[in-house]
Design a protein around this motif. Structure first.
Motif, PDB file in Angstrom:
ATOM      1  N   LEU A  94      67.485  72.039 -57.806  1.00 55.17           N
ATOM      2  CA  LEU A  94      68.048  71.544 -59.061  1.00 55.17           C
ATOM      3  C   LEU A  94      68.356  70.052 -58.978  1.00 55.17           C
ATOM      4  CD1 LEU A  94      69.090  72.246 -61.887  1.00 55.17           C
ATOM      5  CD2 LEU A  94      71.294  72.834 -60.870  1.00 55.17           C
ATOM      6  N   GLY A  95      68.895  69.621 -57.849  1.00 50.98           N
ATOM      7  CA  GLY A  95      69.209  68.212 -57.661  1.00 50.98           C
ATOM      8  C   GLY A  95      67.950  67.360 -57.715  1.00 50.98           C
ATOM      9  N   LEU A  96      66.897  67.855 -57.090  1.00 44.72           N
ATOM     10  CA  LEU A  96      65.637  67.119 -57.094  1.00 44.72           C
ATOM     11  C   LEU A  96      65.059  67.040 -58.508  1.00 44.72           C
ATOM     12  CD1 LEU A  96      63.599  65.654 -55.324  1.00 44.72           C
ATOM     13  CD2 LEU A  96      62.451  67.843 -54.930  1.00 44.72           C
ATOM     14  N   GLU A  97      65.150  68.161 -59.224  1.00 46.90           N
ATOM     15  CA  GLU A  97      64.691  68.201 -60.631  1.00 46.90           C
ATOM     16  C   GLU A  97      65.418  67.149 -61.467  1.00 46.90           C
ATOM     17  OE1 GLU A  97      65.369  71.867 -62.939  1.00 46.90           O
ATOM     18  OE2 GLU A  97      63.634  72.707 -61.878  1.00 46.90           O
ATOM     19  N   GLU A  98      66.738  67.094 -61.300  1.00 49.92           N
ATOM     20  CA  GLU A  98      67.542  66.128 -62.060  1.00 49.92           C
ATOM     21  C   GLU A  98      67.105  64.697 -61.753  1.00 49.92           C
ATOM     22  OE1 GLU A  98      69.722  66.440 -64.391  1.00 49.92           O
ATOM     23  OE2 GLU A  98      70.143  68.581 -64.361  1.00 49.92           O
ATOM     24  N   ALA A  99      66.879  64.424 -60.465  1.00 48.33           N
ATOM     25  CA  ALA A  99      66.481  63.065 -60.080  1.00 48.33           C
ATOM     26  C   ALA A  99      65.102  62.728 -60.640  1.00 48.33           C
ATOM     27  CB  ALA A  99      66.505  62.924 -58.562  1.00 48.33           C
ATOM     28  N   ARG A 100      64.201  63.692 -60.597  1.00 48.58           N
ATOM     29  CA  ARG A 100      62.843  63.450 -61.093  1.00 48.58           C
ATOM     30  C   ARG A 100      62.820  63.132 -62.576  1.00 48.58           C
ATOM     31  NH1 ARG A 100      59.510  68.116 -57.689  1.00 48.58           N
ATOM     32  NH2 ARG A 100      59.153  66.808 -55.851  1.00 48.58           N
ATOM     33  N   SER A 101      63.740  63.751 -63.331  1.00 45.36           N
ATOM     34  CA  SER A 101      63.713  63.561 -64.783  1.00 45.36           C
ATOM     35  C   SER A 101      64.685  62.467 -65.244  1.00 45.36           C
ATOM     36  CB  SER A 101      64.028  64.887 -65.488  1.00 45.36           C
ATOM     37  OG  SER A 101      65.359  65.245 -65.219  1.00 45.36           O
ATOM     38  N   ALA A 102      65.345  61.803 -64.292  1.00 42.60           N
ATOM     39  CA  ALA A 102      66.332  60.780 -64.676  1.00 42.60           C
ATOM     40  C   ALA A 102      65.653  59.472 -65.058  1.00 42.60           C
ATOM     41  CB  ALA A 102      67.297  60.552 -63.521  1.00 42.60           C
ATOM     42  N   ASP A 103      66.384  58.658 -65.829  1.00 43.81           N
ATOM     43  CA  ASP A 103      65.888  57.320 -66.172  1.00 43.81           C
ATOM     44  C   ASP A 103      66.160  56.332 -65.042  1.00 43.81           C
ATOM     45  OD1 ASP A 103      65.042  57.991 -68.874  1.00 43.81           O
ATOM     46  OD2 ASP A 103      67.174  58.251 -69.277  1.00 43.81           O
ATOM     47  N   ALA A 104      67.233  56.577 -64.292  1.00 43.13           N
ATOM     48  CA  ALA A 104      67.556  55.695 -63.172  1.00 43.13           C
ATOM     49  C   ALA A 104      68.211  56.516 -62.078  1.00 43.13           C
ATOM     50  CB  ALA A 104      68.513  54.591 -63.627  1.00 43.13           C
ATOM     51  N   VAL A 105      67.849  56.212 -60.822  1.00 46.13           N
ATOM     52  CA  VAL A 105      68.383  56.967 -59.693  1.00 46.13           C
ATOM     53  C   VAL A 105      69.061  56.025 -58.704  1.00 46.13           C
ATOM     54  CG1 VAL A 105      67.835  58.520 -57.775  1.00 46.13           C
ATOM     55  CG2 VAL A 105      66.575  58.717 -59.930  1.00 46.13           C
ATOM     56  N   PHE A 106      70.309  56.348 -58.365  1.00 45.50           N
ATOM     57  CA  PHE A 106      71.084  55.585 -57.385  1.00 45.50           C
ATOM     58  C   PHE A 106      71.415  56.519 -56.228  1.00 45.50           C
ATOM     59  CE2 PHE A 106      71.770  53.861 -61.580  1.00 45.50           C
ATOM     60  CZ  PHE A 106      71.741  52.480 -61.396  1.00 45.50           C
ATOM     61  N   ALA A 107      71.664  55.950 -55.061  1.00 41.40           N
ATOM     62  CA  ALA A 107      72.094  56.756 -53.909  1.00 41.40           C
ATOM     63  C   ALA A 107      72.973  55.915 -53.017  1.00 41.40           C
ATOM     64  CB  ALA A 107      70.884  57.258 -53.125  1.00 41.40           C
ATOM     65  N   GLU A 108      73.924  56.572 -52.347  1.00 40.18           N
ATOM     66  CA  GLU A 108      74.691  55.879 -51.316  1.00 40.18           C
ATOM     67  C   GLU A 108      74.638  56.737 -50.055  1.00 40.18           C
ATOM     68  OE1 GLU A 108      77.550  56.898 -49.730  1.00 40.18           O
ATOM     69  OE2 GLU A 108      78.624  58.224 -51.084  1.00 40.18           O
ATOM     70  N   SER A 109      74.793  56.084 -48.905  1.00 40.89           N
ATOM     71  CA  SER A 109      74.795  56.861 -47.661  1.00 40.89           C
ATOM     72  C   SER A 109      75.899  56.333 -46.744  1.00 40.89           C
ATOM     73  CB  SER A 109      73.441  56.774 -46.969  1.00 40.89           C
ATOM     74  OG  SER A 109      73.148  55.432 -46.652  1.00 40.89           O
ATOM     75  N   TYR A 110      76.990  55.854 -47.347  1.00 43.56           N
ATOM     76  CA  TYR A 110      78.058  55.294 -46.507  1.00 43.56           C
ATOM     77  C   TYR A 110      79.288  56.195 -46.382  1.00 43.56           C
ATOM     78  CZ  TYR A 110      80.257  53.709 -50.896  1.00 43.56           C
ATOM     79  OH  TYR A 110      80.819  53.659 -52.140  1.00 43.56           O
ATOM     80  N   THR A 111      79.397  57.223 -47.248  1.00 39.58           N
ATOM     81  CA  THR A 111      80.588  58.071 -47.134  1.00 39.58           C
ATOM     82  C   THR A 111      80.458  59.119 -46.023  1.00 39.58           C
ATOM     83  OG1 THR A 111      79.765  59.406 -48.969  1.00 39.58           O
ATOM     84  CG2 THR A 111      81.442  57.772 -49.495  1.00 39.58           C
ATOM     85  N   SER A 112      79.212  59.487 -45.676  1.00 36.00           N
ATOM     86  CA  SER A 112      78.971  60.380 -44.541  1.00 36.00           C
ATOM     87  C   SER A 112      77.679  59.952 -43.879  1.00 36.00           C
ATOM     88  CB  SER A 112      78.773  61.830 -44.996  1.00 36.00           C
ATOM     89  OG  SER A 112      79.937  62.375 -45.521  1.00 36.00           O
ATOM     90  N   LEU A 113      77.570  60.197 -42.597  1.00 37.58           N
ATOM     91  CA  LEU A 113      76.325  59.893 -41.899  1.00 37.58           C
ATOM     92  C   LEU A 113      75.357  61.062 -42.037  1.00 37.58           C
ATOM     93  CD1 LEU A 113      74.561  58.266 -39.887  1.00 37.58           C
ATOM     94  CD2 LEU A 113      75.760  59.488 -38.050  1.00 37.58           C
TER      95      LEU A 113
END
Lengths: 267, 267
Positions: A20-39
């Motif tokens: 479901l998460g991947l589906e949401e990202a695929r259909s989004a207009d813009a995708v952001f990500a962070e990787s600093y709160t957990s390794l």
């Protein structure tokens, strides 16, 4: 107005995202990500972009703190924005503020949950969820008072026969991830001051490394032996067990390779 | 010897599985699944089988309890077996025993974590993870002593200013899923006996319905008003907040539609 979907990246690698998460990202207009709160040691942004099929804007702590997520809110106010976050995206308190601000601006928000280290460590250890007291983070700090907080929480939980889950601090910018050994040394130094017999070299503890990876390591033993145990790479977590149920003892012996002496916690 | 992989199905529907979990199921020699430890309202076994590309053996509570998972262990001893479980698969204590037995028979076990209601409810409410005390299940029961357990845990946590996450019981065989209203009534009946002012009609609480679905509902209010609030379909969960941090109050007002009066918990 648009919408903002917080998508949990889960644990370890980009393969922990849900369908479901991947589906949401695929259909989004813009995708952001962070990787600093957990390794997430095996996360590859390149592979994530390939899965999503579009550019992923990587957000740093500085960006989010300084401009208060303005770029994300701007994208979310005119379309469908996805913000990918390690673990279950709103368990770290860091992003609750962003969600509140979005809602107040009339941006609809949604959460696609992901696997969290909270439940993963409990599952890996074989300890029972409802026997954990409050959890705590052991911070990188030289100040005794900062380490006293987790020390006191462990003490409080023990008095109630409860387990304590300790998250170990990370400083993503400096690539510093606290190890079980470092966490134990910090707690032992507070013990040296307070002498309340909360975390001594004869205390039982459970170290968990790389939850969610193909080679997690779980080891239950006395603090003195865990100090020299090789847990391998980060991230690490730590549990101080309270009183053990029979099945928990069995789990720590079989899954956590605990010596038989741990059965004293079941008395 | 073979191996046994516990794969978390996550929340709500088959789309909550991770890419890694799906990969494991696709490459397994035998796939089992249960859906009795948690309710996933939109889970379709037919759709899950289509995703996995093979037959999924649905295991009932009776099967697992009576034959001690013999079928799963038999499949895992001669090949690669996957056992799919709602949520994060080893948080419910039900399957820890199966994992221990597998390991003792020389079967390697692995966990592919999934989203859990534990972290989902925390994230949806906007409350802070490290401020929760121990969690508890409110059981379907006529016995006051059975309901006294959660009542006492809520009381204990409140004394420490901590929140309590209450899981509400399910009886899958009878399609009975406890609602927020039923849970509150059970607790109020214990209050009527004990009169310790732990759960009265003037106590603040937060109900969460259908975590992980597209229409979760979060409502923070006084117990008296939550008793008549329409949360919609199951599953439901319940949180009794302790002392609130400023950001938590904001979250409950904005995300949980709490009346302003809830700010009294921040004092």
């Amino acid at each position: 107005l648009g919408s903002l979907v917080f998508v949990g990246l889960g644990l370890n690698s980009e393969k922990s995202i849900s369908l479901l998460g991947l589906e949401e990202a695929r259909s989004a207009d813009a995708v952001f990500a962070e990787s600093y709160t957990s390794l997430m040691p095996e996360l590859s942004i390149a592979k994530l972009e390939k899965l999503v099929g579009k550019h992923v804007n990587v957000v740093r702590r500085r960006d989010l703190e300084e401009d208060s997520g303005r770029k994300i809110l701007a994208a979310a106010s005119k379309g469908r924005a996805v913000f990918m976050v390690p673990g279950d995206p709103l368990v770290a308190t860091t992003h609750v503020d962003l969600r509140i601000r979005a809602e107040r601006q009339g941006i609809a928000t949604q959460i696609v949950h992901g696997a969290s280290v909270v439940s993963a460590v409990i599952g890996l250890s074989g300890l029972q969820n409802y026997k954990f007291g409050r959890s705590v983070t052991i911070p990188f700090s030289d100040s005794e008072s900062a380490i006293s907080t987790p020390y006191n929480v462990i003490a409080e939980n023990k008095k109630l026969d409860l387990h304590t889950l300790c998250f170990l601090d990370i400083r993503e910018e400096e690539k510093l991830y606290m190890t079980v050994r470092e966490a134990l040394n910090l707690l032992l130094s507070v013990e040296g001051e307070k002498r309340q017999q909360v975390v001594t070299r004869e205390t039982w503890a459970v170290g968990v490394a790389r939850a969610g990876s193909e080679n997690p390591r779980v080891k239950a033993d006395l603090v003195s032996r865990l100090q020299s145990f090789d847990f391998g790479g980060a991230p690490h977590s730590l549990v101080f067990p309270g009183k053990l149920h029979f099945m928990e003892t069995e789990a720590l012996v079989t899954l956590g390779k605990a010596p038989e002496g741990i059965k004293e916690l079941a008395k």
